[in-house]
Design a protein around this motif. Sequence first.
Motif, PDB file in Angstrom:
ATOM      1  N   LEU A 162      -1.739   6.669   0.925  1.00 34.33           N
ATOM      2  CA  LEU A 162      -2.625   5.524   0.717  1.00 34.33           C
ATOM      3  C   LEU A 162      -2.775   5.322  -0.780  1.00 34.33           C
ATOM      4  CD1 LEU A 162      -4.526   3.357   1.912  1.00 34.33           C
ATOM      5  CD2 LEU A 162      -6.388   5.050   1.767  1.00 34.33           C
ATOM      6  N   ILE A 163      -2.531   4.100  -1.237  1.00 35.66           N
ATOM      7  CA  ILE A 163      -2.506   3.788  -2.665  1.00 35.66           C
ATOM      8  C   ILE A 163      -3.622   2.810  -2.988  1.00 35.66           C
ATOM      9  CG2 ILE A 163      -1.129   2.725  -4.519  1.00 35.66           C
ATOM     10  CD1 ILE A 163       1.374   3.604  -2.908  1.00 35.66           C
ATOM     11  N   ARG A 164      -4.411   3.129  -4.020  1.00 35.75           N
ATOM     12  CA  ARG A 164      -5.340   2.146  -4.583  1.00 35.75           C
ATOM     13  C   ARG A 164      -4.510   1.205  -5.442  1.00 35.75           C
ATOM     14  NH1 ARG A 164      -8.534   5.217  -7.448  1.00 35.75           N
ATOM     15  NH2 ARG A 164     -10.188   5.448  -5.874  1.00 35.75           N
ATOM     16  N   VAL A 165      -4.454  -0.054  -5.043  1.00 32.34           N
ATOM     17  CA  VAL A 165      -3.526  -1.000  -5.660  1.00 32.34           C
ATOM     18  C   VAL A 165      -4.054  -1.450  -7.017  1.00 32.34           C
ATOM     19  CG1 VAL A 165      -2.372  -3.228  -5.410  1.00 32.34           C
ATOM     20  CG2 VAL A 165      -2.727  -1.771  -3.396  1.00 32.34           C
ATOM     21  N   ALA A 166      -3.258  -1.243  -8.049  1.00 32.00           N
ATOM     22  CA  ALA A 166      -3.567  -1.778  -9.379  1.00 32.00           C
ATOM     23  C   ALA A 166      -2.921  -3.139  -9.584  1.00 32.00           C
ATOM     24  CB  ALA A 166      -3.091  -0.816 -10.461  1.00 32.00           C
ATOM     25  N   ALA A 167      -1.783  -3.372  -8.945  1.00 28.42           N
ATOM     26  CA  ALA A 167      -1.087  -4.653  -9.041  1.00 28.42           C
ATOM     27  C   ALA A 167      -0.124  -4.764  -7.868  1.00 28.42           C
ATOM     28  CB  ALA A 167      -0.336  -4.765 -10.363  1.00 28.42           C
ATOM     29  N   ALA A 168       0.083  -6.002  -7.428  1.00 25.06           N
ATOM     30  CA  ALA A 168       1.006  -6.280  -6.323  1.00 25.06           C
ATOM     31  C   ALA A 168       1.916  -7.429  -6.716  1.00 25.06           C
ATOM     32  CB  ALA A 168       0.234  -6.644  -5.057  1.00 25.06           C
ATOM     33  N   ALA A 227       1.917  -1.253  -7.128  1.00 22.41           N
ATOM     34  CA  ALA A 227       1.806  -0.081  -7.993  1.00 22.41           C
ATOM     35  C   ALA A 227       0.342   0.301  -8.060  1.00 22.41           C
ATOM     36  CB  ALA A 227       2.353  -0.366  -9.388  1.00 22.41           C
ATOM     37  N   GLY A 228       0.099   1.616  -8.177  1.00 26.35           N
ATOM     38  CA  GLY A 228      -1.276   2.078  -8.247  1.00 26.35           C
ATOM     39  C   GLY A 228      -1.365   3.583  -8.192  1.00 26.35           C
ATOM     40  N   THR A 229      -2.498   4.072  -7.726  1.00 27.19           N
ATOM     41  CA  THR A 229      -2.792   5.496  -7.720  1.00 27.19           C
ATOM     42  C   THR A 229      -2.971   5.989  -6.286  1.00 27.19           C
ATOM     43  OG1 THR A 229      -3.948   5.235  -9.831  1.00 27.19           O
ATOM     44  CG2 THR A 229      -4.334   7.276  -8.607  1.00 27.19           C
ATOM     45  N   ILE A 230      -2.326   7.093  -5.955  1.00 34.54           N
ATOM     46  CA  ILE A 230      -2.465   7.669  -4.621  1.00 34.54           C
ATOM     47  C   ILE A 230      -3.866   8.257  -4.451  1.00 34.54           C
ATOM     48  CG2 ILE A 230      -1.671   9.524  -3.102  1.00 34.54           C
ATOM     49  CD1 ILE A 230       1.137   9.098  -4.207  1.00 34.54           C
ATOM     50  N   VAL A 231      -4.531   7.861  -3.354  1.00 33.66           N
ATOM     51  CA  VAL A 231      -5.884   8.353  -3.094  1.00 33.66           C
ATOM     52  C   VAL A 231      -5.955   9.216  -1.840  1.00 33.66           C
ATOM     53  CG1 VAL A 231      -7.014   6.463  -4.333  1.00 33.66           C
ATOM     54  CG2 VAL A 231      -6.504   6.206  -1.881  1.00 33.66           C
ATOM     55  N   ALA A 232      -4.884   9.225  -1.045  1.00 33.41           N
ATOM     56  CA  ALA A 232      -4.853  10.086   0.151  1.00 33.41           C
ATOM     57  C   ALA A 232      -3.399  10.252   0.574  1.00 33.41           C
ATOM     58  CB  ALA A 232      -5.675   9.480   1.290  1.00 33.41           C
ATOM     59  N   THR A 233      -3.110  11.399   1.171  1.00 29.03           N
ATOM     60  CA  THR A 233      -1.761  11.668   1.664  1.00 29.03           C
ATOM     61  C   THR A 233      -1.827  12.098   3.124  1.00 29.03           C
ATOM     62  OG1 THR A 233      -1.838  13.972   0.942  1.00 29.03           O
ATOM     63  CG2 THR A 233      -0.934  12.371  -0.620  1.00 29.03           C
ATOM     64  N   GLY A 234      -0.812  11.705   3.889  1.00 25.25           N
ATOM     65  CA  GLY A 234      -0.745  12.083   5.290  1.00 25.25           C
ATOM     66  C   GLY A 234       0.002  13.394   5.485  1.00 25.25           C
ATOM     67  N   ASP A 235       0.021  13.862   6.710  1.00 24.76           N
ATOM     68  CA  ASP A 235       0.756  15.090   7.040  1.00 24.76           C
ATOM     69  C   ASP A 235       2.235  14.920   6.681  1.00 24.76           C
ATOM     70  OD1 ASP A 235      -1.548  16.179   8.036  1.00 24.76           O
ATOM     71  OD2 ASP A 235      -1.079  15.726  10.145  1.00 24.76           O
ATOM     72  N   VAL A 250       2.187   5.668  -8.786  1.00 22.67           N
ATOM     73  CA  VAL A 250       3.472   5.342  -8.182  1.00 22.67           C
ATOM     74  C   VAL A 250       3.612   3.831  -8.035  1.00 22.67           C
ATOM     75  CG1 VAL A 250       3.639   7.512  -6.901  1.00 22.67           C
ATOM     76  CG2 VAL A 250       2.556   5.528  -5.830  1.00 22.67           C
ATOM     77  N   CYS A 251       4.857   3.398  -7.847  1.00 21.86           N
ATOM     78  CA  CYS A 251       5.119   2.062  -7.339  1.00 21.86           C
ATOM     79  C   CYS A 251       5.850   2.238  -6.017  1.00 21.86           C
ATOM     80  CB  CYS A 251       5.919   1.214  -8.320  1.00 21.86           C
ATOM     81  SG  CYS A 251       7.506   1.908  -8.827  1.00 21.86           S
ATOM     82  N   ALA A 252       5.749   1.248  -5.144  1.00 21.32           N
ATOM     83  CA  ALA A 252       6.279   1.437  -3.790  1.00 21.32           C
ATOM     84  C   ALA A 252       6.734   0.125  -3.193  1.00 21.32           C
ATOM     85  CB  ALA A 252       5.216   2.064  -2.886  1.00 21.32           C
ATOM     86  N   LEU A 303       1.087  -0.272 -15.140  1.00 14.72           N
ATOM     87  CA  LEU A 303       1.066  -0.418 -13.690  1.00 14.72           C
ATOM     88  C   LEU A 303       1.406  -1.850 -13.275  1.00 14.72           C
ATOM     89  CD1 LEU A 303      -2.040   1.763 -12.793  1.00 14.72           C
ATOM     90  CD2 LEU A 303       0.315   2.192 -12.098  1.00 14.72           C
ATOM     91  N   GLU A 304       0.991  -2.841 -14.081  1.00 12.08           N
ATOM     92  CA  GLU A 304       1.342  -4.225 -13.770  1.00 12.08           C
ATOM     93  C   GLU A 304       2.851  -4.425 -13.826  1.00 12.08           C
ATOM     94  OE1 GLU A 304      -1.042  -3.348 -15.832  1.00 12.08           O
ATOM     95  OE2 GLU A 304      -2.871  -4.130 -14.906  1.00 12.08           O
ATOM     96  N   GLN A 305       3.496  -3.858 -14.843  1.00 12.19           N
ATOM     97  CA  GLN A 305       4.952  -3.962 -14.918  1.00 12.19           C
ATOM     98  C   GLN A 305       5.624  -3.203 -13.770  1.00 12.19           C
ATOM     99  OE1 GLN A 305       5.124  -2.424 -18.982  1.00 12.19           O
ATOM    100  NE2 GLN A 305       6.208  -4.294 -19.614  1.00 12.19           N
TER     101      GLN A 305
END
Length: 333
Positions: A39-45, A74-82, A93-95, A122-124
């Motif tokens: 799960l990513i907190r979005v800084a830019a899309a 692009a943004g910052t990971i706030v949670a990870t799954g199994d 990360v960007c994704a 992060l915007e770039q």
Amino acid sequence: MPDPLPQKMRVIEITEVGEPEVLKPTERPLPEAGRAEVLIRVAAAGVNRPDIMQRKGLYPPPPGASDIPGLEIAGTIVATGDGVTRWKVGDKVCALVTGGGYADYCLAPAKSCLPVPDALTLEQAAALPETFFTVWSNVFDRGQLKKGETFLVHGGTSGIGTTAIQLAKAFGATVIATCGTDDKCTVCRDLGADLAINYRTQDFVEEVKKFTDGRGVDVLLDMVAGDYVDRNLKMMAEDGRLVMIAVQKGPKTEVNVLPIMLKRLTFTGSTLRARDNSFKADIAANLEKNVWPFLEAGTVKPLLNRTFSLDNADKAHDFLESGDNVGKIVLTP
């Protein structure tokens, strides 16, 4: 301790099929990261033409994908799954995603994420995934572009075009681009194009023939289709590869197939959104190995044109549809 996550998030919905004003902000529950997801907190899309097509009802999300538009973030990971081992909370990360980017938070397959290059904001970084995945998959995997070959891309100042010019040049190709104004031709040359053709004032078929001494181009990336298809075939070198990735002038046209036969051409195409996660993971791995060093060194970088706030997604769509953009458009929450 990190701040607790909210229960709800802001998103941009397509409230009905229509013009940009159908894009409306609303709230939805915060999604949870499933297996192999982050799960990513979005800084830019990033804002892309497939988003416009989805808004118009011409490009529905694949089964299981979010109905929220937005294919790159692009943004910052706030949670990870199994099952997620590479990434941890706090990583930037960007994704590439199948939907959901126009939001404060977005789920992404862990293996479709890439580290944000140190040289970029992060915007770039949000302007990277959709175009870089697409160009790598279609120009280098499907089109098999090699050092010393000649490459042409239509729409040289689009997000795809600016990426394709830089990557083709970085890997040693001779690069030709078409675009609609002399100023845009200058941008293409500044990015590395050896020849930039204003299709409004020049016949690109004749210009390519002159530039290549009649030989033609080895790989051509087309987003236009329509009556461009027959003209494209006239520009191809023997054993050339013509790759279609969009149909801005329509999917139907009349074509003389003799050039395909006589020059042994490969005429192919693809769409990326509906491909499975393992396919996209392979592209991500190839990008990190082969392209990320260019981004880190600053020899290749996304061309960011304009930034809009998330609540102004309708204005971003208006601007992209105007054709005035030179490079990528991103939304920032």
